[in-house]
Motif scaffolding. Sequence first.
Motif, PDB file in Angstrom:
ATOM      1  N   PRO A  55       0.654  -1.108   0.004  1.00 31.12           N
ATOM      2  CA  PRO A  55       0.045   0.227   0.103  1.00 31.12           C
ATOM      3  C   PRO A  55       0.743   1.270   0.077  1.00 31.12           C
ATOM      4  O   PRO A  55       0.573   2.279  -0.781  1.00 31.12           O
ATOM      5  CB  PRO A  55      -0.880  -0.068   1.357  1.00 31.12           C
ATOM      6  CG  PRO A  55      -1.049  -1.721   1.688  1.00 31.12           C
ATOM      7  CD  PRO A  55       0.415  -2.192   1.176  1.00 31.12           C
ATOM      8  N   ASP A  56       1.986   1.330   0.761  1.00 28.86           N
ATOM      9  CA  ASP A  56       2.996   2.503   0.673  1.00 28.86           C
ATOM     10  C   ASP A  56       3.326   2.853  -0.514  1.00 28.86           C
ATOM     11  O   ASP A  56       3.506   4.064  -1.184  1.00 28.86           O
ATOM     12  CB  ASP A  56       3.929   2.540   1.990  1.00 28.86           C
ATOM     13  CG  ASP A  56       3.350   2.326   3.071  1.00 28.86           C
ATOM     14  OD1 ASP A  56       2.352   3.033   3.525  1.00 28.86           O
ATOM     15  OD2 ASP A  56       3.895   1.709   4.290  1.00 28.86           O
ATOM     16  N   ALA A  59       0.085   8.591  -6.845  1.00 28.86           N
ATOM     17  CA  ALA A  59      -0.442  10.049  -6.461  1.00 28.86           C
ATOM     18  C   ALA A  59      -0.564  10.869  -7.725  1.00 28.86           C
ATOM     19  O   ALA A  59       0.375  10.909  -8.716  1.00 28.86           O
ATOM     20  CB  ALA A  59       0.435  10.693  -5.408  1.00 28.86           C
ATOM     21  N   GLY A  60      -1.584  11.512  -8.062  1.00 25.88           N
ATOM     22  CA  GLY A  60      -1.894  12.346  -9.319  1.00 25.88           C
ATOM     23  C   GLY A  60      -2.363  11.682 -10.402  1.00 25.88           C
ATOM     24  O   GLY A  60      -2.541  12.241 -11.396  1.00 25.88           O
ATOM     25  N   LEU A  91      -4.922  -1.584  -4.735  1.00 24.80           N
ATOM     26  CA  LEU A  91      -5.003  -0.488  -5.551  1.00 24.80           C
ATOM     27  C   LEU A  91      -6.327   0.189  -5.288  1.00 24.80           C
ATOM     28  O   LEU A  91      -6.517   1.564  -5.645  1.00 24.80           O
ATOM     29  CB  LEU A  91      -5.206  -1.147  -6.977  1.00 24.80           C
ATOM     30  CG  LEU A  91      -3.773  -1.749  -7.462  1.00 24.80           C
ATOM     31  CD1 LEU A  91      -3.945  -2.249  -8.946  1.00 24.80           C
ATOM     32  CD2 LEU A  91      -2.742  -0.480  -7.563  1.00 24.80           C
ATOM     33  N   LEU A  92      -7.633  -0.436  -5.008  1.00 23.76           N
ATOM     34  CA  LEU A  92      -8.722   0.350  -4.883  1.00 23.76           C
ATOM     35  C   LEU A  92      -8.890   0.881  -3.700  1.00 23.76           C
ATOM     36  O   LEU A  92      -9.513   2.098  -3.545  1.00 23.76           O
ATOM     37  CB  LEU A  92      -9.800  -0.669  -4.864  1.00 23.76           C
ATOM     38  CG  LEU A  92     -10.043  -1.487  -6.415  1.00 23.76           C
ATOM     39  CD1 LEU A  92     -11.086  -2.568  -6.230  1.00 23.76           C
ATOM     40  CD2 LEU A  92     -10.634  -0.328  -7.529  1.00 23.76           C
ATOM     41  N   ASP A  93      -8.287   0.472  -2.562  1.00 26.73           N
ATOM     42  CA  ASP A  93      -8.520   1.136  -1.270  1.00 26.73           C
ATOM     43  C   ASP A  93      -7.201   1.616  -0.725  1.00 26.73           C
ATOM     44  O   ASP A  93      -7.466   2.664   0.165  1.00 26.73           O
ATOM     45  CB  ASP A  93      -8.883  -0.307  -0.099  1.00 26.73           C
ATOM     46  CG  ASP A  93     -10.238  -0.885  -0.527  1.00 26.73           C
ATOM     47  OD1 ASP A  93     -11.115  -0.102  -1.237  1.00 26.73           O
ATOM     48  OD2 ASP A  93     -10.176  -1.946  -0.204  1.00 26.73           O
ATOM     49  N   GLY A  94      -6.038   1.288  -1.328  1.00 26.91           N
ATOM     50  CA  GLY A  94      -4.658   1.754  -0.359  1.00 26.91           C
ATOM     51  C   GLY A  94      -4.603   3.457  -0.722  1.00 26.91           C
ATOM     52  O   GLY A  94      -4.245   4.228   0.291  1.00 26.91           O
ATOM     53  N   PRO A  95      -4.533   3.833  -2.055  1.00 27.62           N
ATOM     54  CA  PRO A  95      -3.954   5.010  -2.223  1.00 27.62           C
ATOM     55  C   PRO A  95      -4.672   6.328  -1.660  1.00 27.62           C
ATOM     56  O   PRO A  95      -6.005   5.899  -1.876  1.00 27.62           O
ATOM     57  CB  PRO A  95      -3.678   5.063  -3.768  1.00 27.62           C
ATOM     58  CG  PRO A  95      -3.723   3.739  -4.208  1.00 27.62           C
ATOM     59  CD  PRO A  95      -4.600   3.109  -2.977  1.00 27.62           C
ATOM     60  N   SER A  96      -4.002   7.334  -1.489  1.00 29.61           N
ATOM     61  CA  SER A  96      -5.000   8.558  -1.613  1.00 29.61           C
ATOM     62  C   SER A  96      -5.084   9.196  -2.968  1.00 29.61           C
ATOM     63  O   SER A  96      -4.000   9.912  -3.284  1.00 29.61           O
ATOM     64  CB  SER A  96      -4.610   9.656  -0.546  1.00 29.61           C
ATOM     65  OG  SER A  96      -4.229   9.073   0.654  1.00 29.61           O
TER      66      SER A  96
END
Length: 133
Positions: free
Chosen positions: A56-57, A64-65, A91-96
């Motif tokens: 996730p990190d 991002a972006g 991929l669906l839940d992890g990133p902001s």
Amino acid sequence: MSRVVVFGAGGRAGRAAVAEARRRGHQVTAVVRDPGAHGSLPMDGVRLVVGDAADPDSVAKVAAGHGAAISAVYDASARPDAFYPGVARVLLDGPSWASRPPDVVEGSGSGGGPGRAVRAGHAHGDETVTARY
């Protein structure tokens, strides 16, 4: 033109996804675990980065972006029934994601035989579509 991140960009499916995204005019971030093994990937409009779709990190950092994500990952040492759903969840839940969660396309299976599946999901909804061929 949008920004597309392709995880597993070094493999056959990933390279095809990178080439198609570029053909359509998108800016592409190609994510691989070992960039030294994929020297031919950096091309006009493609940024090659190190990343791991199961982390996730790592996903948050490289995604991002971006407005869309494509997963073409493969890990021969992993159990497919755990690996592919795990990557999809990351991929669906992890990133902001910058503006909204991305559209994610994930391919799974190998070869052209029966049972090969492609799933598309939207992180901003509950819809998941699975097509088997």
